[in-house]
Scaffold this active site. Structure first.
Site, PDB file in Angstrom:
ATOM      1  N   THR A 303       0.850  -1.329   0.015  1.00 43.03           N
ATOM      2  CA  THR A 303      -0.067  -0.120  -0.049  1.00 43.03           C
ATOM      3  C   THR A 303       0.924   1.240   0.020  1.00 43.03           C
ATOM      4  O   THR A 303       2.120   1.144  -0.070  1.00 43.03           O
ATOM      5  CB  THR A 303      -0.836  -0.130   1.241  1.00 43.03           C
ATOM      6  OG1 THR A 303      -0.309   0.320   2.282  1.00 43.03           O
ATOM      7  CG2 THR A 303      -1.399  -1.147   1.453  1.00 43.03           C
ATOM      8  N   ASP A 304       0.407   2.234  -0.121  1.00 47.63           N
ATOM      9  CA  ASP A 304       0.861   3.707  -0.003  1.00 47.63           C
ATOM     10  C   ASP A 304       0.455   4.055   1.364  1.00 47.63           C
ATOM     11  O   ASP A 304      -0.075   3.243   2.080  1.00 47.63           O
ATOM     12  CB  ASP A 304       0.225   4.578  -0.831  1.00 47.63           C
ATOM     13  CG  ASP A 304       1.460   5.965  -1.118  1.00 47.63           C
ATOM     14  OD1 ASP A 304       2.294   5.984  -0.171  1.00 47.63           O
ATOM     15  OD2 ASP A 304       1.130   6.763  -2.149  1.00 47.63           O
ATOM     16  N   TRP A 305       1.017   5.122   1.804  1.00 43.28           N
ATOM     17  CA  TRP A 305       1.008   5.679   3.197  1.00 43.28           C
ATOM     18  C   TRP A 305      -0.305   5.745   3.829  1.00 43.28           C
ATOM     19  O   TRP A 305      -1.222   6.277   3.393  1.00 43.28           O
ATOM     20  CB  TRP A 305       1.583   6.877   3.343  1.00 43.28           C
ATOM     21  CG  TRP A 305       1.852   7.582   4.697  1.00 43.28           C
ATOM     22  CD1 TRP A 305       1.044   8.315   5.417  1.00 43.28           C
ATOM     23  CD2 TRP A 305       3.103   7.441   5.515  1.00 43.28           C
ATOM     24  NE1 TRP A 305       1.417   8.663   6.483  1.00 43.28           N
ATOM     25  CE2 TRP A 305       2.815   8.228   6.619  1.00 43.28           C
ATOM     26  CE3 TRP A 305       4.398   6.906   5.465  1.00 43.28           C
ATOM     27  CZ2 TRP A 305       3.947   8.348   7.708  1.00 43.28           C
ATOM     28  CZ3 TRP A 305       5.148   7.147   6.103  1.00 43.28           C
ATOM     29  CH2 TRP A 305       5.156   7.823   7.603  1.00 43.28           C
ATOM     30  N   ASP A 307      -2.879   3.939   3.675  1.00 43.97           N
ATOM     31  CA  ASP A 307      -4.106   3.928   2.527  1.00 43.97           C
ATOM     32  C   ASP A 307      -5.305   2.644   3.293  1.00 43.97           C
ATOM     33  O   ASP A 307      -6.206   3.115   2.643  1.00 43.97           O
ATOM     34  CB  ASP A 307      -3.632   3.600   1.528  1.00 43.97           C
ATOM     35  CG  ASP A 307      -3.108   4.918   0.666  1.00 43.97           C
ATOM     36  OD1 ASP A 307      -3.873   5.965   1.141  1.00 43.97           O
ATOM     37  OD2 ASP A 307      -2.471   4.985  -0.444  1.00 43.97           O
TER      38      ASP A 307
END
Length: 755
Positions: A303-305, A307
């Protein structure tokens, strides 16, 4: 309507290639090791491997950069975390400091039952940009402007070397977003608006990062991002919704990831956005059905930060954080960049215990993570021997970064050959970007927003300093003129007064450093203070060379006609000012080309490969001067001038009629008809004259860069295959259709028939 021809050859080749890779002896051995280790792991250890935490979580209160060992013990020994990211405070450690950090983490991992190494990742997006003294390259948009894939590959190779010297084996790069709105704050992290150019550059970077053996002490695992559709927000602002038909996603966006997967990319980061109302982190269709099953991607999906948390707090598709964890893991997420707590770990543990997430999904995710760790040889060593990296920050690497900047800088206008400058004349340098490294590097430089570049790159030259080094301080004088926000009539008047003593003016405009949401704008025009400075200087009727340092094309139509020359520098990195000075003075011949359309108006943002109906006004009203043209960019995709001239001739096709199984070879002669050595990016465009899905006016299909001496002629050849003739139909399948196609190189065109 033309009769469609379906092609299955590409799918067959990809499947065969994947089968071959999957059955190599090396992969078989890695899979055996993964299976053996997985069988020994508890559910707690498995879920820990799926958990990624930011390194600043482990710092002692009030002591930036100092580990609180109790916090680190808790993370690794209690929660079994498998990955750490980010940079410790206060930022940009030396390679010696990085070695200390990674050694401390590795020592804790070695206390665990199975001694599984921690996978460390970093945003090394234009060099090892979180390590002091590393070589910083132009940002991706500038690399795209070189139209030279070898520059992209070599830059990534050096970045990998210096990142591994920092004891870090994983980089969150390349960025494969395809931006459709020029206001988007991350356009400079991309390769621009063209899918083919972006695919070629992205694949080259993956090969540079990973090499022939990603486990080598000089290579790193790459991470494609941000899958998928992230750059196409309807508002033009970061992390806002996109509306994209799947046909469009497949024809354009997905091709970038296909190319990088084919190049060997080991991991992929998921977009923070949503498409057609579904956050990508919640989309089983996008992650499992298309990415993992259809494309056969075997790497790690991260994932991104924050998310997964945002599925609950922002997107509102999950009533609780626990629901968000279930939805995302079942969609196909393998690793959560949580990154500041252990909610993912505790919620997923509970979900598995209650049968809401099957062990098969956990085992698939953990197998992918362990596989990457084995491929990176982390079980053998996680800490760099600094003696193995004598070239870190070397002049050899700096020279490569300089060349990348020199080939990226794009001359867009040169009225009455005002450039190159006479080395004996008096020059006024002014404008807010003229005397700071922040605006040359942009975001993700030493820290997130890049505001510390002047400190960490103090030994590098700003634009002002580079010109003074070449011409002497007595010939180059400076005043800021304006800033990015506020009017200062006194400062503008000072610039005007100083300009009276100059023969030419170097006007340095652009943007402050930024990335992500802090870079959101509501007005695409360059700001009023800079416009006012430009107009005030223009009243002197002296030659003005406009130098743009910007991450996206800010509109300059209010004053561009009053500029004698326009140069786009993008964000050229630490060596960018030296390269610019050499170009301004004619010691280097510019060869960059725009990787996007530079718009003229805020309501006229057509891409170069527009549909014919996007310029209806040109067709219907071309005899009436009272109407503005429908398609009128300030500068079109591919624009780039030189100090010499090139002539194209003898465009040839090896056949003018082809069948569905044929390829076609195109050749053209290019001659340097000027008096200066030059490099020319040769671009091949293809037009499908008629199609059942409205065709593009033209689309880039091949490019190559050549060097030519005065009066030298070279022949460059390209081969087009059947995939180049295809588009995605409404049934979501790639097809091509019988009929006429047109090839364009320079001002030459030829047609051929697919029958």
């Amino acid at each position: 309507m033309k009769k469609p021809i379906l092609f299955l050859l590409t799918i067959t080749l990809v499947s065969t290639n994947l089968w071959s890779q999957n059955n190599s002896p090396q992969k078989t051995e890695v899979n055996r090791k993964v299976s053996e280790l997985l069988s020994k792991m508890s559910i707690e250890e498995k879920i820990g491997q799926m958990t990624q935490i930011t390194v600043t979580n482990f710092e002692a209160k009030g002591k930036p950069g100092v580990f609180d060992m109790a916090k680190l013990d808790e993370a690794i020994l209690k929660y079994h975390i498998g990955s750490i990211l980010n940079v410790p405070n206060p930022g940009a450690p030396t390679i010696q400091r990085w070695k200390e950090v990674i050694t401390t983490i590795s020592n804790e991992a070695n206390k665990t039952r199975l001694k599984i190494p921690v996978l460390y990742g970093i945003d090394a997006i234009h060099g090892s940009s979180y390590t002091a003294g590393a070589t910083l390259f132009p940002q991706q948009i500038g690399i795209a402007a070189t139209f030279n894939t070898e520059i992209a590959r070599k830059g990534a190779e050096i970045s990998a070397y210096e990142t591994r010297a920092s004891s870090i084996p994983w980089v969150f790069s390349p960025d494969l977003d395809m931006p459709r709105n020029p206001a988007w704050s991350r356009i400079w992290e991309s390769f621009g608006e063209d899918a083919y150019l972006s695919s070629e550059m992205g694949a080259a970077m993956v090969k540079g990062f990973e090499g022939n053996d990603v486990g080598s002490k000089y290579n790193v695992a790459s991470c494609m991002k941000h899958y998928i559709g992230y750059g196409s927000t309807t508002t033009g602002k970061d992390r806002t919704p996109s509306i994209i038909p799947e046909r469009i996603l497949r024809q354009y966006d997905l091709t970038l990831y296909q190319a990088a997967i084919k190049a060997g990319a080991k991991s992929i980061m998921v977009s923070s956005g949503e498409i057609n109302g579904t956050p990508v982190h919640a989309s089983k269709r996008m992650i499992t059905d298309i990415l993992k099953t259809e494309l056969g991607f075997e790497g790690v999906v991260v994932t991104d930060w924050k998310d997964i948390i945002y599925l609950h707090t922002r997107h509102k598709v999950a009533e609780t954080n626990r629901d968000a964890v279930r939805i995302s893991v079942m969609a196909g997420i393998d690793m959560s960049m949580v990154p500041e707590d252990y909610s993912f770990y505790t919620d997923l543990l509970d979900l598995v215990a209650k049968g809401e997430v099957p062990m098969s999904r956990i085992d698939d995710a953990v197998s992918r993570i362990l596989k990457m760790k084995f491929e990176l040889n982390l079980f053998e060593s996680t800490v760099a021997n600094l003696k193995d990296y004598p070239k870190f920050g070397s002049q050899e690497f700096i020279d490569v970064a300089y060349n990348a900047a020199a080939e990226s800088i794009t001359l867009l206008k040169n009225k009455e050959t005002v450039l190159p400058l006479n080395k004996n004349e008096k020059i006024l340098v002014t404008g807010p970007t003229a005397n700071s490294m922040k605006y040359l590097n942009g975001g993700w430089s030493y820290n997130w927003q890049g505001e510390n570049s002047d400190t960490y790159a103090a030994d590098k030259s700003t634009i002002l300093e580079a010109l003074q080094n070449k011409l002497g301080k007595e010939n180059v004088f400076y005043t800021p003129g304006s800033d990015f926000a506020n009017f200062d009539d006194v400062e503008i008047e000072k610039a005007v007064e100083m300009a009276k003593n100059a023969s030419k003016i170097i006007l340095c405009l652009g943007e402050k450093n930024y990335t992500e949401t802090p870079g959101d704008i509501s007005n695409l025009f360059i700001n009023d203070a800079q416009i006012k400075l430009a107009l005030a200087l223009a009243k002197l009727n002296k030659p003005i060379i406009l130098v743009l340092n910007e991450g996206r094309p800010r509109l300059i139509s209010d004053f561009e006609d009053k500029m004698s020359a326009v140069i786009q520098c993008y964000l050229p990195g630490n060596e960018g000012a030296r390269a610019l000075a050499d170009i301004l003075l004619g010691d280097v011949n510019p060869s960059g080309r725009l990787p996007y359309n530079y718009p003229r108006y805020p309501n006229s943002l057509e891409k170069y490969n527009r549909k014919y109906t996007e310029s209806l006004g040109d067709e219907e009203q071309n005899n009436d001067a009272t109407y503005e043209k429908s398609y009128s960019p300030q500068f079109e995709f591919g624009t780039g001038l030189s100090y010499t001239t090139f002539e194209y001739s003898n465009l040839r096709l090896d056949k003018t009629t082809i069948s569905e199984a044929d390829s076609i070879t195109v050749s053209v002669e290019v001659k340097n008809t000027g008096t200066t050595n030059g490099k020319e990016a040769v671009l091949l465009y293809l037009s499908d004259i008629y199609a059942s899905i409205t065709p593009e006016v033209k689309a880039l299909k091949r490019f190559g860069k050549i060097s030519l001496r005065p009066n030298e002629t070279k022949t460059i050849a390209f081969t087009l295959n059947q995939k180049d003739l295809q588009f995605v139909g409404n049934d979501l399948k790639w097809i091509s259709e019988k009929g006429t196609f047109k090839i364009q190189i320079g001002n030459l065109t030829k047609e051929f028939l697919l029958q």
